[in-house]
Enzyme design. Structure first.
Site, PDB file in Angstrom:
ATOM      1  N   GLU A   1      30.392  39.763  32.246  1.00 28.54           N
ATOM      2  CA  GLU A   1      31.387  38.961  32.343  1.00 28.54           C
ATOM      3  C   GLU A   1      32.218  37.385  31.297  1.00 28.54           C
ATOM      4  OE1 GLU A   1      34.416  40.136  32.983  1.00 28.54           O
ATOM      5  OE2 GLU A   1      33.277  42.309  33.887  1.00 28.54           O
TER       6      GLU A   1
ATOM      7  N   CYS B   1      34.137  43.285  42.849  1.00 29.49           N
ATOM      8  CA  CYS B   1      33.395  42.687  42.018  1.00 29.49           C
ATOM      9  C   CYS B   1      33.651  40.786  41.784  1.00 29.49           C
ATOM     10  CB  CYS B   1      33.305  43.398  40.268  1.00 29.49           C
ATOM     11  SG  CYS B   1      32.351  45.278  40.365  1.00 29.49           S
TER      12      CYS B   1
HETATM   13  N1  PCA Z   1      32.328  47.998  40.701  1.00 30.62           N
HETATM   14  C1  PCA Z   1      34.002  47.233  41.164  1.00 30.62           C
HETATM   15  C2  PCA Z   1      34.002  47.299  42.975  1.00 30.62           C
HETATM   16  C3  PCA Z   1      32.192  47.783  42.709  1.00 30.62           C
HETATM   17  C4  PCA Z   1      30.713  48.328  40.931  1.00 30.62           C
HETATM   18  O1  PCA Z   1      30.329  49.151  40.836  1.00 30.62           O
HETATM   19  C5  PCA Z   1      34.063  46.278  40.597  1.00 30.62           C
HETATM   20  O2  PCA Z   1      34.464  46.485  39.265  1.00 30.62           O
HETATM   21  O3  PCA Z   1      35.522  45.614  41.070  1.00 30.62           O
END
Ligand code: PCA
Length: 195
Positions: A78, A139
């Site tokens: 990201e 996340c």
């Molecule tokens: N993915 C979620 C929260 C926990 C995870 O593994 C997200 O992309 O926010």
């Protein structure tokens, strides 16, 4: 150098979160770098508190958080986190914030302080792509909160989302093999320690 790698527990009615399983496939060292691990609950607030504490307790130089992004076809480092929590589903504590800032009065966004393009490149033949959104769920909150907390320090912070794995039986959704994801994360960590 010390890298802390974190994963989330299962959420949204799933029994598996691939990131938790990826941790079982990671070595304790990569070159001269020590790798430690932590699984945190998919809960706003608590996840951020627990990871922040672990980075500080272990004096980690780098924290790489992993999360599931169901529906994606690639392993996706990201680039950016934004200052909003806008949940389409409740977290594992039943909390579902809508249009709530992660940090009241904080900047709109932070860029990851990891070499995201080098990480994508390091994956080689494993499907990888740079992502420009970590979403607005737990996340993104974790990435934003860590970048805010460690801004101006030497601690570097990043996040990698991964696809569903075969064991989740999402027949209509893209998936990757767990072993391939784990190998991809290892390669990304090599790129981090080389930077
Ligand atoms: N993915 C979620 C929260 C926990 C995870 O593994 C997200 O992309 O926010």
């Amino acid at each position: 150098m010390k890298i802390l790698v974190t994963a989330f527990d299962a959420f949204d009615g799933e029994s598996i979160n691939p990131t938790e399983q990826v941790l079982n496939h990671l070595p304790g060292r990569i070159g001269r770098v020590e790798i430690s691990q932590l699984v945190v609950p998919t809960k706003f607030g608590e996840s951020l508190r627990r990871v922040t504490e672990a980075v500080e307790e272990e004096s980690a130089d780098v924290v790489v958080c992993l999360g599931q992004a169901g529906g994606r076809e690639h392993i996706t480092p990201e680039r950016v986190a934004i200052n909003v929590m806008d949940a389409e589903i409740p977290d594992n504590a039943g909390y579902q914030p809508v249009d709530v800032p992660v940090v009241e009065g904080g900047p709109a966004a932070y860029f990851s302080t990891l070499p995201v393009k080098a990480m994508v490149k390091a994956l080689g033949d494993i499907p990888a792509q740079l992502s420009n959104t970590a979403g607005t769920f737990v996340c993104n909150q974790l990435l934003y909160g860590l970048l805010h907390h460690f801004a101006g320090t030497d601690v570097r912070v990043g996040f990698v989302h991964v696809p569903y794995i075969r064991e989740q039986n999402k027949t209509d959704k893209p998936m990757m093999e767990l072993e391939e994801i784990a190998e991809g994360i290892k390669r990304a960590l090599w790129a981090v320690q080389a930077s």
